[in-house]
Design a protein around this motif. Sequence first.
Motif, PDB file in Angstrom:
ATOM      1  N   ASP A  15      33.019  55.912  36.004  1.00 35.87           N
ATOM      2  CA  ASP A  15      32.438  54.635  35.572  1.00 35.87           C
ATOM      3  C   ASP A  15      31.347  54.817  34.514  1.00 35.87           C
ATOM      4  O   ASP A  15      31.110  53.923  33.702  1.00 35.87           O
ATOM      5  N   SER A  16      30.701  56.002  34.532  1.00 36.00           N
ATOM      6  CA  SER A  16      29.624  56.206  33.563  1.00 36.00           C
ATOM      7  C   SER A  16      30.176  56.312  32.142  1.00 36.00           C
ATOM      8  O   SER A  16      29.423  56.253  31.175  1.00 36.00           O
ATOM      9  N   LYS A  17      31.484  56.460  32.018  1.00 33.76           N
ATOM     10  CA  LYS A  17      32.091  56.574  30.686  1.00 33.76           C
ATOM     11  C   LYS A  17      32.524  55.227  30.136  1.00 33.76           C
ATOM     12  O   LYS A  17      33.008  55.147  29.001  1.00 33.76           O
ATOM     13  N   ILE A  18      32.403  54.193  30.934  1.00 31.45           N
ATOM     14  CA  ILE A  18      32.789  52.860  30.441  1.00 31.45           C
ATOM     15  C   ILE A  18      31.858  52.495  29.292  1.00 31.45           C
ATOM     16  O   ILE A  18      30.639  52.560  29.429  1.00 31.45           O
ATOM     17  N   GLY A  19      32.464  52.127  28.169  1.00 31.92           N
ATOM     18  CA  GLY A  19      31.671  51.799  26.989  1.00 31.92           C
ATOM     19  C   GLY A  19      31.573  52.953  25.998  1.00 31.92           C
ATOM     20  O   GLY A  19      31.210  52.749  24.845  1.00 31.92           O
ATOM     21  N   ILE A  73      36.543  48.205  27.058  1.00 34.49           N
ATOM     22  CA  ILE A  73      36.579  47.011  27.907  1.00 34.49           C
ATOM     23  C   ILE A  73      36.038  45.843  27.077  1.00 34.49           C
ATOM     24  O   ILE A  73      35.401  46.051  26.048  1.00 34.49           O
ATOM     25  N   THR A  74      36.306  44.638  27.527  1.00 39.44           N
ATOM     26  CA  THR A  74      35.848  43.453  26.810  1.00 39.44           C
ATOM     27  C   THR A  74      35.133  42.545  27.792  1.00 39.44           C
ATOM     28  O   THR A  74      35.713  42.163  28.808  1.00 39.44           O
ATOM     29  N   THR A  75      33.883  42.226  27.517  1.00 39.00           N
ATOM     30  CA  THR A  75      33.175  41.329  28.425  1.00 39.00           C
ATOM     31  C   THR A  75      33.340  39.899  27.929  1.00 39.00           C
ATOM     32  O   THR A  75      33.576  39.662  26.753  1.00 39.00           O
ATOM     33  N   THR A 110      31.038  41.290  40.292  1.00 39.49           N
ATOM     34  CA  THR A 110      30.921  39.847  40.505  1.00 39.49           C
ATOM     35  C   THR A 110      31.865  39.020  39.625  1.00 39.49           C
ATOM     36  O   THR A 110      31.960  37.817  39.823  1.00 39.49           O
ATOM     37  N   LEU A 111      32.544  39.640  38.678  1.00 40.27           N
ATOM     38  CA  LEU A 111      33.515  38.903  37.859  1.00 40.27           C
ATOM     39  C   LEU A 111      34.875  39.595  37.995  1.00 40.27           C
ATOM     40  O   LEU A 111      35.023  40.764  37.657  1.00 40.27           O
ATOM     41  N   ILE A 112      35.854  38.858  38.467  1.00 38.16           N
ATOM     42  CA  ILE A 112      37.130  39.502  38.807  1.00 38.16           C
ATOM     43  C   ILE A 112      37.793  40.108  37.575  1.00 38.16           C
ATOM     44  O   ILE A 112      38.441  41.153  37.656  1.00 38.16           O
ATOM     45  N   ASN A 113      37.638  39.461  36.426  1.00 40.36           N
ATOM     46  CA  ASN A 113      38.253  40.007  35.221  1.00 40.36           C
ATOM     47  C   ASN A 113      37.649  41.375  34.867  1.00 40.36           C
ATOM     48  O   ASN A 113      38.346  42.281  34.409  1.00 40.36           O
ATOM     49  N   ASP A 114      36.349  41.506  35.095  1.00 38.34           N
ATOM     50  CA  ASP A 114      35.697  42.788  34.839  1.00 38.34           C
ATOM     51  C   ASP A 114      36.094  43.816  35.906  1.00 38.34           C
ATOM     52  O   ASP A 114      36.238  45.005  35.619  1.00 38.34           O
ATOM     53  N   ALA A 115      36.268  43.347  37.135  1.00 43.07           N
ATOM     54  CA  ALA A 115      36.734  44.260  38.189  1.00 43.07           C
ATOM     55  C   ALA A 115      38.105  44.814  37.821  1.00 43.07           C
ATOM     56  O   ALA A 115      38.385  45.999  38.013  1.00 43.07           O
ATOM     57  N   ARG A 116      38.961  43.934  37.289  1.00 43.90           N
ATOM     58  CA  ARG A 116      40.307  44.389  36.869  1.00 43.90           C
ATOM     59  C   ARG A 116      40.193  45.459  35.786  1.00 43.90           C
ATOM     60  O   ARG A 116      40.899  46.460  35.804  1.00 43.90           O
ATOM     61  N   GLN A 117      39.290  45.229  34.843  1.00 45.15           N
ATOM     62  CA  GLN A 117      39.146  46.204  33.755  1.00 45.15           C
ATOM     63  C   GLN A 117      38.594  47.530  34.281  1.00 45.15           C
ATOM     64  O   GLN A 117      39.012  48.599  33.855  1.00 45.15           O
ATOM     65  N   ARG A 118      37.650  47.455  35.222  1.00 44.28           N
ATOM     66  CA  ARG A 118      37.102  48.692  35.779  1.00 44.28           C
ATOM     67  C   ARG A 118      38.198  49.491  36.480  1.00 44.28           C
ATOM     68  O   ARG A 118      38.280  50.714  36.349  1.00 44.28           O
ATOM     69  N   TRP A 119      39.028  48.770  37.240  1.00 42.26           N
ATOM     70  CA  TRP A 119      40.087  49.501  37.958  1.00 42.26           C
ATOM     71  C   TRP A 119      41.078  50.130  36.976  1.00 42.26           C
ATOM     72  O   TRP A 119      41.496  51.278  37.126  1.00 42.26           O
ATOM     73  N   LEU A 120      41.455  49.372  35.947  1.00 45.35           N
ATOM     74  CA  LEU A 120      42.344  49.938  34.930  1.00 45.35           C
ATOM     75  C   LEU A 120      41.708  51.159  34.273  1.00 45.35           C
ATOM     76  O   LEU A 120      42.371  52.170  34.032  1.00 45.35           O
ATOM     77  N   SER A 178      41.200  47.856  24.042  1.00 49.42           N
ATOM     78  CA  SER A 178      40.508  47.355  25.231  1.00 49.42           C
ATOM     79  C   SER A 178      41.514  47.117  26.341  1.00 49.42           C
ATOM     80  O   SER A 178      42.581  46.535  26.106  1.00 49.42           O
ATOM     81  N   VAL A 179      41.182  47.547  27.548  1.00 52.14           N
ATOM     82  CA  VAL A 179      42.102  47.311  28.678  1.00 52.14           C
ATOM     83  C   VAL A 179      42.264  45.827  28.969  1.00 52.14           C
ATOM     84  O   VAL A 179      43.217  45.418  29.627  1.00 52.14           O
ATOM     85  N   ASN A 180      41.350  45.025  28.448  1.00 50.22           N
ATOM     86  CA  ASN A 180      41.477  43.584  28.616  1.00 50.22           C
ATOM     87  C   ASN A 180      42.810  43.081  28.061  1.00 50.22           C
ATOM     88  O   ASN A 180      43.402  42.132  28.580  1.00 50.22           O
TER      89      ASN A 180
END
Lengths: 419, 481
Positions: B44-48, B55-57, B67-77, B356-358
């Motif tokens: 996770d420390s490599k995100i960004g 990833i796209t916020t 707290t945001l499901i779309n971001d949770a999806r991106q983290r898991w991907l 972006s995984v988004n």
Amino acid sequence: MSFSRRQFVKGGVTAFTFGFAAPQAICDIAFAQGSAARNLVVVYLSGGNDSLSTIVPYLDPNYTVRRPTIAIPAANVLQIGTDSSGVALGLHPRLTGLKSIFDAGRLAVIQRTGYANQSRSHFTGFDIWGTASVTNTSGTGWLGRYLDGQTMPVDPLIAWNTQRETPRPLMARLVGVPAITSPATYAFSSPNTGVEATYERTAQTRISSHIPVDRPHLAFVNSQTQAAMNTLDRVATVATYRPANTYPNNGFGQALTAVAGAMNKQIGTKVFWVQTGGFDTHATQGVNQGSYFNLMASLNDGLKAFYDDLSAQGMLSNTLVLVYSEFGRRITENGSQGTDHGAGANMMVLGGGVRGGIFGTAPNLNTDPANPTLENSAGDVKYETDFRSVYAKILDNWLGSNSVSVLGGDYRTGAPNIL
Amino acid sequence: MLEHILRRMGFGASPADLASWAGVSIDTVIDRLLNYESASTDHDSKIGNPAYVGITTSSGNPFSPNTLINDARQRWLFRMIHSQRPLEEKMALFWHNHFATAYSKLAGAVGQERATRLMDNDPNSLPGSPAGQIQVLREFATGSFPGMLMAMAKHPAMVYWLDSQLNTRTRPQENFGREIMELFSLGIGHYTEADVYAAARVFTGYNWQVAGDRNDAQSSYYTFLYRAADHDTNAKTFTFAIYPNGGKTIPARAAAAGEQDSLDLILALARHPATAQRLATKLYKFFVNETSEPDAALVTAMAQSYLGNNYNIKAVLRTLFNSSQFRNPANFFQRYSWPLEFTVRSIKEMGFSGLSVNTALTPLSNMGQHMYEPPDVNGWELGPGWISTSSMLTRMNFAATLAANQRFNLARDAQPYRASPDRVLQYMLARFPNIGFTSTATSAMTDYLRSTAWTGTDAQLQARVPGLARLIVGSGEYQFN
């Protein structure tokens, strides 16, 4: 337990090899099956619709007693008369569009449909209604068997599923029903444009036209790609359809717009599957607002827009809409102003060829355990009309099929005279 | 072989991944992938970090995967693509399908922030907040099955998903009691309706409660609550053995000790031979082959490993991964790739710089695998169920999106082979390795490269190489894992 198309792939690969004809032949088939062919549009209310709130026996004193917070007040219902047992009925107040279709004699409501020992499980219930069998609920669907009985090769667009996943009723042995959630996004994209994209599409079509008999699973995947490639252009014409009237801007409205577009563009589809969800109303159903009111708004506005659209296009007489759900709900409301899973439920049929009116009789809601219109110690509505008799009527009298072979038995007896 | 191992025990391999395993024996690869406990958890420390997939916020918000499901999806991907413990994510996905719970029902009840925490909260993100359901599944991924069953039964996401909070002494509700036997352990045919009623009574009193700063959706969360007053204290009798001595009756207990009922039942379900057989079969189909009947000897050996090792999942996996069947080339590409497997593998193989995984989220949903949203408690329809005309269009179109995104990288990588289309094809088929294309497919690809006279110019490479990549990833062959 859970159904798998796996077994069909095993047995069905030879069917795929001849099931997909060359594009030109497909157009000929579509033409031959013709715009004059009748359509069946199945609308599935997912989650178990609370029939007693859709078609309300508003003078039954036990209705308000057993539903102290969610009963629709008698003053609000849209009265549609009395059934053959003399029970006064009214539509949910939000169903004004369906009321006008009823008044035009083009809406049939069939009370207390179901089957013996009805399942209260969403999955099993849906599969029983889908297979038209209470014993083999993991086989093909009744619409799938109807499609399997059509002259081969069938056009890949003979049926159109507006959902992503193929629902049980459309599971067939020989026919793969395309899942087209939106005609606008049912398109082929390329990293390139213009003639470069065309080269790529040509190569894709060639690759997916290969149906290797010795690799049945690859054959299955390629057959799906091939069906997609072969139907792209015709589906694209549907995306250009602009209805004259306004449909509700939700998934249900969009799906019905696509169905009307497919009819308008005469692509030859005979069976459409449309779904709208949220009917598992365990809590806070509401009366003059709330979740059930919103469900009725969506159902009413979608169906009325569709009906008006087809009327304006002169296509109503070719169209039959069947509305059903996997079960009805408990009569007595639960502790959270909702209703739990029940048994018998209403079906609705509408269209230009429908003989409108009220069919079947309402349940008597008194809590006497011996009440013959109820079951489960008077907790749930007991079926009166086997749902398969309605299927039989539609198969025989609308689609010109043979219900006995499609349903695997003779369910014609007791069928409501809706056609 | 290495690619096969990495596809099955993870989500495929980038060229860099393959290079990092070069020269390592297959036994060692399998051992390291299976025994990942000492592998880094710093993904996770490599995100960004621009060296990794992006990833796209949503507009102006910080990345909020708890707290945001779309971001949770991106983290898991992101984790599926970059985790140093790919099997952990692979098993979390397997268990997500097994204990299928959908975000939308939770969000409808408690709002998006708390529902996202229920699904995949990182407990370090907010003091006191429990791990989300998927995070719990990661923790138990290769651990004790009864431990996982218990953790799921008591997870507030499961409590609400299967209505346990409505299941009380006076109004028992069968939803969870039925599914724990039908779907989570024994399978249909190994219990009766009477067992369903008894199981429902076992779990009476299970509930959930909000904690933390309850007026602030960002800083509150749900926890498990046992409400003793709602527990049915009577004895519960089953048709199968609950205790090792064969006893079938959970004795009457004081309400305060009522949670012991569920422990007794869950241990009984976990040690039941039907559960062993069912889990072994499911894992076999997930890791070895789902296109033909399971190898009975291996399934039996896996079930024995489970029963003989305290119902430990890693013991089952060890038997599986060390089997000759797992490494048998006849079993390569004998699974339909789940949309997540297809998506992550294609990203790793095609390249991800500047991606972006988004971009993958809507296609995933259109392929039929909306993350944290299985269609129902049955999970997804696997195998051929993934494949339809529209899902194939979506898979092909996602390949087109990736190929367009990586246009210049792909063309540059192919430059050394620009002398002839055959060499370019050879290079590309090596880059997406060992797929087993039919000759029909490869000759169509050659003809595609020759659609017009071959020049090998940069402009031609920039059109045809991405086009070829799309044909490869969109092919029927590529849909198998």
